[in-house]
Design a protein around this motif. Sequence first.
Motif, short mmCIF file in Angstrom:
data_model
loop_
_atom_site.label_atom_id
_atom_site.label_comp_id
_atom_site.label_asym_id
_atom_site.label_seq_id
_atom_site.Cartn_x
_atom_site.Cartn_y
_atom_site.Cartn_z
N VAL A 28 0.87 -1.18 0.00
CA VAL A 28 0.00 0.00 0.00
C VAL A 28 0.90 1.22 0.00
CG1 VAL A 28 -1.79 1.29 1.20
CG2 VAL A 28 -1.81 -1.22 1.25
N THR A 39 -1.32 3.34 8.26
CA THR A 39 -1.76 2.30 7.34
C THR A 39 -1.17 0.94 7.71
OG1 THR A 39 -2.03 3.86 5.51
CG2 THR A 39 -1.70 1.56 4.93
N SER A 46 -5.44 -5.95 11.36
CA SER A 46 -6.63 -6.45 10.68
C SER A 46 -6.58 -7.96 10.44
CB SER A 46 -6.82 -5.73 9.35
OG SER A 46 -5.74 -6.04 8.46
N ARG A 74 -5.03 -10.06 1.51
CA ARG A 74 -6.13 -9.31 0.88
C ARG A 74 -6.89 -8.49 1.92
NH1 ARG A 74 -6.59 -10.62 -4.36
NH2 ARG A 74 -5.81 -12.67 -5.06
N LEU A 75 -7.14 -9.08 3.09
CA LEU A 75 -7.83 -8.34 4.15
C LEU A 75 -6.98 -7.18 4.65
CD1 LEU A 75 -9.35 -11.28 6.26
CD2 LEU A 75 -10.58 -9.66 4.81
N VAL A 77 -4.54 -5.52 3.05
CA VAL A 77 -4.43 -4.46 2.04
C VAL A 77 -5.72 -3.64 1.98
CG1 VAL A 77 -4.24 -4.03 -0.44
CG2 VAL A 77 -2.66 -5.60 0.68
N GLU A 78 -6.85 -4.31 2.10
CA GLU A 78 -8.13 -3.59 2.10
C GLU A 78 -8.23 -2.64 3.29
OE1 GLU A 78 -12.95 -4.55 2.18
OE2 GLU A 78 -11.50 -6.17 1.92
N ALA A 79 -7.81 -3.14 4.48
CA ALA A 79 -7.84 -2.28 5.67
C ALA A 79 -6.85 -1.13 5.54
CB ALA A 79 -7.53 -3.11 6.91
N ALA A 81 -5.73 0.26 2.73
CA ALA A 81 -6.20 1.21 1.72
C ALA A 81 -7.29 2.11 2.29
CB ALA A 81 -6.72 0.47 0.50
N GLN A 82 -8.15 1.56 3.11
CA GLN A 82 -9.21 2.36 3.71
C GLN A 82 -8.63 3.41 4.66
OE1 GLN A 82 -12.17 0.03 5.75
NE2 GLN A 82 -13.27 1.82 6.52
N THR A 93 -2.41 0.34 -4.43
CA THR A 93 -2.33 -0.91 -3.66
C THR A 93 -1.99 -2.05 -4.61
OG1 THR A 93 -4.68 -1.46 -3.91
CG2 THR A 93 -4.06 -0.08 -2.02
#
Length: 260
Positions: A28, A39, A46, A74-75, A77-79, A81-82, A93
Amino acid sequence: METPNPGFAPKEQFSRKDDLRESALGLVSTLSFPAIIQTADAMLKSSEVTLVGFEKIGSGHCTAIVRGKVASIRLAVEAGAQTAAEFGQLVSTLVIPRPLPNLDVVFPISNRLSDLAQFERDIRVSSQAIGLLETRGFPVMVGAADAMLKAADVHLMSYEKIGAGLCTAIIRGAVADVVVAVEAGMQEALRIDANSLNAVTVIPRPLDDLEQNLPLASCLIEEQPKPLKLPVAIKDKTPEAELIKLPDLAAIPVEIQQEE
């Protein structure tokens, strides 16, 4: 005879506990150092991933790199990025499932992979907090750091430069003290230059994995006090032993008594 493939390291060199078929890399990128630290903290908390490190390429671009199983990455990176989007600093990302060994060797993402392969992940949570204050301009950052140190019981860990004139002061202490210090640093930065403040964040109870990747994190280790050395000259006043010459036993007359 099989011809070796140049540029590729042998696979046995990369034997790890985690199966390469299940491992992945997550990246990220942001335009702020406090944003990338926040981040990375969100990514670590997470899911079960490991922070490999940070990559700074100039002009404010910073990338957090994590490793773990594909689903966990994947979880994470999603957290991440948010969190970066909430800062308004998200750049990009990426998720790379099953990276080949050559990728680990060439790119600067393998600094800790050999260590991670030998030890189980030790998740420890600090009871303190980390505060980061980023300004555009070095004098403003120094002034803000001075204000933070004077406002509360905190310690200045280090500072970080990421290009584009962005500088970040990093402090550590109890959560309440860090919050007070960061607030004072913000006010001082705005007083010096109203347009200089770029980003601030407070990370309560950071994971040990994050602290180990912060600049000069080793300075947090308490040094053992060194013994006091005094210039004292000690002289041995014991007199030297005198040598005593033993008599020649063969020259001593021996009286022989005869039995009656």
